[in-house]
Design a protein around this motif. Structure first.
Motif, short mmCIF file in Angstrom:
data_model
loop_
_atom_site.label_atom_id
_atom_site.label_comp_id
_atom_site.label_asym_id
_atom_site.label_seq_id
_atom_site.Cartn_x
_atom_site.Cartn_y
_atom_site.Cartn_z
N GLU A 62 1.01 -1.28 0.03
CA GLU A 62 -0.02 0.09 0.05
C GLU A 62 0.87 1.37 -0.01
OE1 GLU A 62 -3.46 2.15 2.76
OE2 GLU A 62 -2.71 0.03 3.04
N LYS A 63 1.78 1.17 0.73
CA LYS A 63 2.85 2.18 0.97
C LYS A 63 4.36 1.62 0.55
CE LYS A 63 2.98 5.03 4.28
NZ LYS A 63 2.95 5.49 5.52
N PRO A 64 5.32 2.46 -0.04
CA PRO A 64 6.57 2.06 -0.40
C PRO A 64 7.09 1.65 0.67
CG PRO A 64 6.09 4.28 -1.18
CD PRO A 64 5.10 4.09 -0.50
N PRO A 65 7.75 0.17 0.66
CA PRO A 65 8.35 -0.37 1.78
C PRO A 65 9.68 0.30 2.24
CG PRO A 65 9.06 -1.57 -0.07
CD PRO A 65 7.93 -0.46 -0.41
N PHE A 66 10.19 -0.07 3.18
CA PHE A 66 11.21 0.62 3.89
C PHE A 66 12.63 0.46 2.92
CE2 PHE A 66 15.08 0.76 6.72
CZ PHE A 66 15.17 2.01 7.20
N ASN A 67 13.20 1.33 2.82
CA ASN A 67 14.54 1.20 1.96
C ASN A 67 15.53 1.73 2.63
OD1 ASN A 67 16.61 2.16 -0.29
ND2 ASN A 67 15.13 0.93 -1.40
N VAL A 68 16.61 0.91 3.03
CA VAL A 68 17.79 1.47 3.83
C VAL A 68 18.69 2.63 3.29
CG1 VAL A 68 20.01 0.91 5.08
CG2 VAL A 68 17.96 -0.93 5.10
N THR A 69 18.70 2.42 1.78
CA THR A 69 19.45 3.17 0.98
C THR A 69 19.10 4.68 1.05
OG1 THR A 69 20.50 1.51 -0.26
CG2 THR A 69 20.61 3.76 -1.25
N ARG A 70 17.58 4.78 0.54
CA ARG A 70 16.90 6.06 0.69
C ARG A 70 16.74 6.92 1.93
NH1 ARG A 70 12.87 8.08 -3.15
NH2 ARG A 70 13.03 6.49 -4.30
N PHE A 71 16.62 5.84 2.97
CA PHE A 71 16.57 6.47 4.44
C PHE A 71 18.07 7.22 4.84
CE2 PHE A 71 16.88 6.16 9.02
CZ PHE A 71 15.36 6.72 9.53
N ALA A 72 18.96 6.49 4.36
CA ALA A 72 20.26 6.97 4.70
C ALA A 72 20.37 8.39 3.78
CB ALA A 72 21.56 5.91 4.42
N GLY A 73 20.02 8.30 2.73
CA GLY A 73 20.13 9.50 1.70
C GLY A 73 19.38 10.68 2.15
N GLN A 74 18.19 10.40 3.02
CA GLN A 74 17.47 11.46 3.70
C GLN A 74 18.42 11.98 4.76
OE1 GLN A 74 13.93 8.98 3.46
NE2 GLN A 74 12.85 10.97 3.11
N LEU A 75 18.80 11.06 5.62
CA LEU A 75 19.70 11.59 6.81
C LEU A 75 20.78 12.28 6.46
CD1 LEU A 75 19.72 8.49 8.99
CD2 LEU A 75 18.27 10.42 9.23
N ILE A 76 21.53 12.08 5.15
CA ILE A 76 22.61 12.68 4.78
C ILE A 76 22.42 14.13 4.17
CG2 ILE A 76 24.63 12.55 3.22
CD1 ILE A 76 24.58 9.71 3.70
N LEU A 77 21.57 13.95 3.27
CA LEU A 77 21.37 15.33 2.58
C LEU A 77 20.60 16.20 3.77
CD1 LEU A 77 21.98 16.41 -0.34
CD2 LEU A 77 19.27 16.15 -0.72
N GLY A 78 19.69 15.69 4.16
CA GLY A 78 18.92 16.61 5.41
C GLY A 78 20.27 17.13 6.35
N SER A 79 20.97 16.40 6.78
CA SER A 79 22.09 16.99 7.51
C SER A 79 22.82 18.01 6.96
CB SER A 79 22.92 16.04 8.25
OG SER A 79 21.99 15.15 9.10
N LEU A 80 23.29 17.48 5.65
CA LEU A 80 24.15 18.62 5.09
C LEU A 80 23.58 19.76 4.57
CD1 LEU A 80 26.56 19.05 2.91
CD2 LEU A 80 25.06 17.95 0.93
#
Length: 365
Positions: free
Chosen positions: A78-96
């Motif tokens: 129903e919703k996109p499943p959890f993706n480690v790579t995308r989650f890490a990318g969001q953390l990195i770019l958000g912090s940057l």
């Protein structure tokens, strides 16, 4: 026009660190992230693309088999499943983006309570980074969830100068809230924008990103001199625009443009060449304390006077002797430069005169 896998791989190889292959496939957001992070965090995302390019090409071409695969995936989740790579990318770019926003704020202004309100923009930068990665490809999400997650931690920002880790905490909370509540499938492909619109949007985002780095370098970095003294870059630039170097250059450019308007742009080109002083003639005249075009007698007289004044044997103290030696060598070099220029010009004029005489002899023979 259908996208080619071969072309995509070529673009990946020659410009993948800057997202060139993603631009080709219409994945502008993906390309921007790669450009900001030097190939997806120093090339890691670029290497990962090596195995993902066929899938990206199928998505861009809306290949029937790939569309069928997507439909089955939409039905299974129903919703996109959890993706480690995308989650890490969001953390990195958000912090940057969060750290960059903080760095771009002038340190001297943040010391005053009135300007500390500018820190309110730091969580906004975090939220934009999280939202940007979260909306790449077939996944999307509402920016409000990333904003709410980033600003939940805002009360902790009052001690941000002592504890910068609060920005990373904001990125974590924003990413979790975005993936928990705001994430959904992008069931329809993005509407294809014109090349002009894509260029304008990407240019604006790129200039905004570079301006943040520029603000950081301008306000918060320092230049260290050889004696260990430091000065802020913005103060150094202010002094530079009042320096003799800048004033001389400004007057030279003004004179060059004036020559262009009065005597034609070929004259301006000649003036520009003179400004570069490729022969060292202008510098030599300055060393000898003469105006350009001084006579041979004036050059010789000034050289003898200065050489006598700065001869090393006339200076006894070690420091004075060393400075005099350097000055004496500079005077000798200036005199030799002018002498060589004079000899070359005399030879050239002689060749011209001989050519002219031969031409006239044939003419009147």
């Amino acid at each position: 026009m259908a996208k080619s896998v071969l072309t995509t791989y070529i673009l990946w190889l020659i410009g993948g660190w800057f997202g060139l292959h993603h631009l080709y496939l219409g994945r502008d957001r993906h390309a921007f992230v790669w450009w900001c992070t030097m190939g997806g965090v120093f090339g890691m995302g670029w290497l990962r693309d090596l195995s993902r390019i066929p899938e990206y090409v199928d998505d861009a071409n809306e290949r029937p088999e790939y569309v069928t695969y997507l439909v089955s995936k939409f039905r299974s989740y129903e919703k996109p499943p959890f993706n480690v790579t995308r989650f890490a990318g969001q953390l990195i770019l958000g912090s940057l983006f969060g750290y960059l926003t903080l760095l771009a704020l002038p340190e001297n202004l943040l010391k005053h309570s009135f300007y500390r309100a500018l820190i309110v923009f730091v969580p906004y930068g975090v939220a934009l980074g999280v939202h940007c990665v979260g909306n790449i490809g077939r996944e999307s999400g509402n920016v409000w969830f990333s904003l709410i997650g980033a600003y939940i931690t805002f009360p902790l920002y009052r001690d941000i100068n002592k504890n910068h880790n609060v920005i990373s905490l904001s990125a974590v909370v924003s990413t979790v809230l975005f993936n928990w509540l705001g994430k959904e499938w992008r069931r329809k492909p993005r509407r294809k924008s014109s090349l002009c619109k894509r260029f304008c949007v990407l240019s604006f985002c790129g200039l905004l990103y570079l301006s943040m780095w520029g603000s950081f370098l301008f306000w918060n970095t320092s230049i260290t001199y050889h004696d260990g003294e430091t000065v802020k870059v913005h103060e150094a630039l202010k002094h530079f625009f009042n320096s003799p170097l800048w004033n001389n250059m400004k007057h030279s450019v003004k004179d060059m443009l004036s020559d262009g308007w009065k005597h034609g742009w070929w004259a301006a080109g000649d003036r520009f060449t003179d400004m570069l002083d490729p022969l060292g003639e202008i510098h030599a005249y300055e060393v000898l304390g003469l105006e350009r075009g001084a006579s041979e007698m004036d050059v010789t007289s000034s050289y003898r006077k200065l050489a006598k004044q700065w001869h090393p044997d006339r200076h006894k103290e070690p420091e004075a002797k060393q400075a005099a030696t350097q000055k004496f060598m500079e005077i000798q070099e200036a005199y030799e430069t002018l002498s060589k220029i004079k000899i070359r010009r005399a030879k050239r004029n002689k060749v011209k005169d001989d050519t002219y005489d031969v031409h006239n002899m044939h003419r009147y023979a």
